[in-house]
Scaffold this active site. Structure first.
Site, short mmCIF file in Angstrom:
data_model
loop_
_atom_site.label_atom_id
_atom_site.label_comp_id
_atom_site.label_asym_id
_atom_site.label_seq_id
_atom_site.Cartn_x
_atom_site.Cartn_y
_atom_site.Cartn_z
CG ASP A 111 12.12 37.65 -8.77
OD1 ASP A 111 10.96 37.25 -8.61
OD2 ASP A 111 12.62 38.59 -8.12
CE1 TYR A 149 16.67 33.79 -2.31
CE2 TYR A 149 15.91 34.02 -0.05
CZ TYR A 149 15.66 33.74 -1.38
OH TYR A 149 14.38 33.40 -1.78
#
Length: 272
Positions: free
Chosen positions: A53, A111
């Site tokens: 994003d 992540y």
């Protein structure tokens, strides 16, 4: 046509994320495709492992493309790094099997999320961590909350509307919370895949448990009764980093090693 796989590192600040969009030139996919097309003379289309994003960073994004150009990979890598904006760097460039696609055959994704607890936010941190005013938290409780999310679950409660995933079951292999230095928290999560904004929502909900705003029982209920009706805290994008994508049959990080200590998050560097 040659199939090429690439490990890309980028700073997400000021960009509209990975995926190409209409009427904008500020996505990483658009910039890389335009630069590759100019260097190789081919019309290049790039596929990526994850559609990060706006504002989200990557130290190990995996992308692939096909070109007819016979430029050597070393020359192509140098040319790309010379022509790309400073916020984007190519860490690895390898020949790949013709059937390789970065979104297929994925074993895991890793992540990292960084959260800093400070009274006065250093201006240098704003783009790289999410800073909150210092408050009391329980590190052991943060880890206990993270442990609840490990396993195979329906993560609808931890996803946002707007994604293109219709099947919401995912496996979290590990979820580790550490205080890397006084007031700097690092959340490391490894799973077989993630829904839209899933990592940021999971970290936000774990943080609420660790500060006493939410109970472990309430977090468990979100797993037991999957729904987006719950009030969720989605962490802002600047603290999130895509670190690594592991594949069943191909290693895009050949010749690289994941090094700690150079930054609060790990970085891929060349082996010597």
């Amino acid at each position: 046509m040659r199939r090429v796989v690439c490990v890309v590192e980028y700073k997400g600040t000021g960009y509209n994320g990975w995926q190409r969009q209409k009427n904008t030139g500020s996505t990483f996919q658009e910039i890389l495709e335009r630069t590759l097309s100019r260097i190789t003379g081919d019309r290049v289309t790039i596929e990526a492992s994850s559609r990060t994003d706006a504002g989200v960073h990557a130290v190990g994004q995996v992308v692939a493309f096909s070109v007819s150009s016979q430029l050597s990979l070393s020359v192509l890598k140098r040319a790309l790094n010379a022509c790309l904006p400073q916020e984007i760097r190519i860490r690895n460039l390898l020949e790949a099997p013709q059937d390789f696609h970065p979104r297929r055959g994925v074993k895991y994704k890793h992540y990292v999320y960084l959260l800093a607890l400070v009274h006065s936010v250093p201006p240098f941190w704003n783009d790289f961590v999410f800073c909150v005013r210092k408050r009391v938290f329980d590190l052991a409780l943060l880890q206990e909350a993270a442990n609840l999310l490990v396993g195979y679950h329906d993560f609808t409660s931890f996803s946002a509307a707007g994604g293109d995933d219709y099947f919401c079951w995912r496996t979290i292999f590990s979820f580790k919370v550490e205080e890397k230095s006084k007031g700097l928290l690092r959340f490391d999560v490894v799973g077989d895949g993630f829904l839209y904004k899933m990592v940021r929502i999971m970290v936000g909900e774990i943080w609420r448990v660790g500060t006493g705003e939410k109970s472990l029982a309430a977090l468990q209920e979100m797993l037991n009764k999957p729904s987006r009706v719950y009030h969720r805290f989605c962490m802002p994008p600047q603290g999130l980093y895509l670190v690594e994508v592991g594949y069943e049959a191909f290693n895009p990080y050949q010749g690289l090693v994941l090094r700690e200590g150079l930054a609060p998050f790990p970085l891929w560097v060349e082996e010597h």
